[in-house]
Design an enzyme around this catalytic site. Structure first.
Site, PDB file in Angstrom:
ATOM      1  N   ASN A   9       0.804  -1.221   0.000  1.00 51.00           N
ATOM      2  CA  ASN A   9       0.000   0.000   0.000  1.00 51.00           C
ATOM      3  C   ASN A   9       0.837   1.272   0.000  1.00 51.00           C
ATOM      4  OD1 ASN A   9      -2.250  -1.526  -0.202  1.00 51.00           O
ATOM      5  ND2 ASN A   9      -2.958  -1.239   1.894  1.00 51.00           N
ATOM      6  N   HIS A  66      -4.568   3.587  14.711  1.00 51.53           N
ATOM      7  CA  HIS A  66      -5.669   2.763  14.201  1.00 51.53           C
ATOM      8  C   HIS A  66      -5.173   1.324  14.078  1.00 51.53           C
ATOM      9  CE1 HIS A  66      -9.454   1.933  12.331  1.00 51.53           C
ATOM     10  NE2 HIS A  66      -8.935   1.653  11.141  1.00 51.53           N
TER      11      HIS A  66
END
Length: 314
Positions: free
Chosen positions: A96, A176
């Site tokens: 990513n 997160h």
């Protein structure tokens, strides 16, 4: 007045859901971008054909060309591979990161004045990379994290007590990931501390479920990850910006001294309005929460360092 323009980078499940929500809420015209030819065009056409039923006049287009996002007011980035069973958010790092660098170039060239909201995981590293690669000011690059995590906390508390979710107030800070920080000291039900309603042992179990909520969905779906709730969270952020509501929302924001954190993206409550991230809201944390906050921060820093090593070898 010209309509606002919202560019959704990645036309997968999150992108398609966000396009639908933006249309239903009348936030502006939508451009769905993806590298897979036919995917964004097909979803855009399908959504457009629901307009007479839902009574919206939003213009929705699909494209594989970055030039078509030109002049976007908001860019929401979901591009990247999704988690599979057994994968952590951190496992997505190398793939990513490469994708996000390309996305950042497209946004910088075609939508240089936009607010960029990053959803791609691992979130804290990806939003850091987005700001570096675009060179945008810190108030215009923000990560979607705590809104979703806080919503999960509220959901599980409401389910436990069988009360309306609107009666539950809760906030989750930090990275997160699996060491996010649900703020028990700030969680209330009908204005009353959650500890008056639920035992500490049960709250420990609920908060553990909050930390693993994304993984729980991945395990159930088997071929993807959560998309309805992340889409709702990101659109909520875009709405606060486009409507200048000054709403206070927990997001991954760039900190320069707030909470004692310097030069790092981290999940904290912020005010979002027409200026993007207009203010970081500092809250007092209990000693236990502060310790968890520092643990989560250390992991985020390790993640960014790992990303830097990966990028140096690409």
């Amino acid at each position: 007045m010209a309509r606002k323009k919202i560019a959704l980078i990645g036309a997968g499940n999150i992108g398609g859901t966000m396009a639908h929500l933006c249309a239903l809420k009348g936030l502006g015209d939508v451009v769905l971008y993806d590298v897979i030819d036919g995917l964004p065009q097909g979803k855009a056409l399908d959504l457009l054909q629901s307009a007479p039923i839902e009574n919206f006049d939003t213009r929705i287009t699909g494209t594989t060309k970055y030039e078509d996002i030109a002049g976007a007011d908001v860019c929401i980035v979901t591009a990247g591979i999704a988690r599979k069973p057994g994968m952590s958010r951190d496992d997505l790092l190398a793939t990513n990161a490469k994708i996000l660098r390309q996305v950042a170039e497209g946004i910088k060239k075609n939508a240089p004045n936009s607010l960029v909201i990053v959803i791609t995981n691992p979130l804290d590293a990806m939003v850091t990379l987005m700001r570096r690669a675009t060179g945008f000011p810190k108030n215009r690059v923000v990560g979607q994290s705590g809104i979703l995590d806080s919503s999960r906390y509220r959901t599980f508390i409401a389910e436990e007590l069988r009360v309306s979710v609107s009666s539950v107030s809760a906030m989750v800070l930090g990275g997160h990931g699996d060491d996010m920080v649900p703020l028990r000291s700030r969680c209330t039900v009908g204005g009353i501390s959650v500890e008056k309603w639920i035992s500490n042992q049960r709250l420990d179990e609920i908060e553990a479920r909050v930390r693993n909520a994304g993984g729980e969905i991945v395990a159930l779906l088997k071929t993807g990850s959560a998309f309805y709730s992340p889409a709702s969270a990101a659109v909520r952020m875009a709405q606060a910006y486009l409507m200048d509501t000054k709403e206070i929302l927990p997001c991954a924001a760039y900190l320069e001294g707030e909470y004692g954190v310097h030069g790092c993206y981290f999940g904290v409550p912020v005010m979002i309005g027409a200026g993007g991230v207009e203010k970081v809201i500092e809250m007092e944390l209990s000693p236990k929460e502060r310790k968890e906050f520092e643990t989560s921060l250390a992991h985020v820093k390790e993640l960014v360092e790992a990303m830097d090593r990966v990028l140096a070898n690409q």
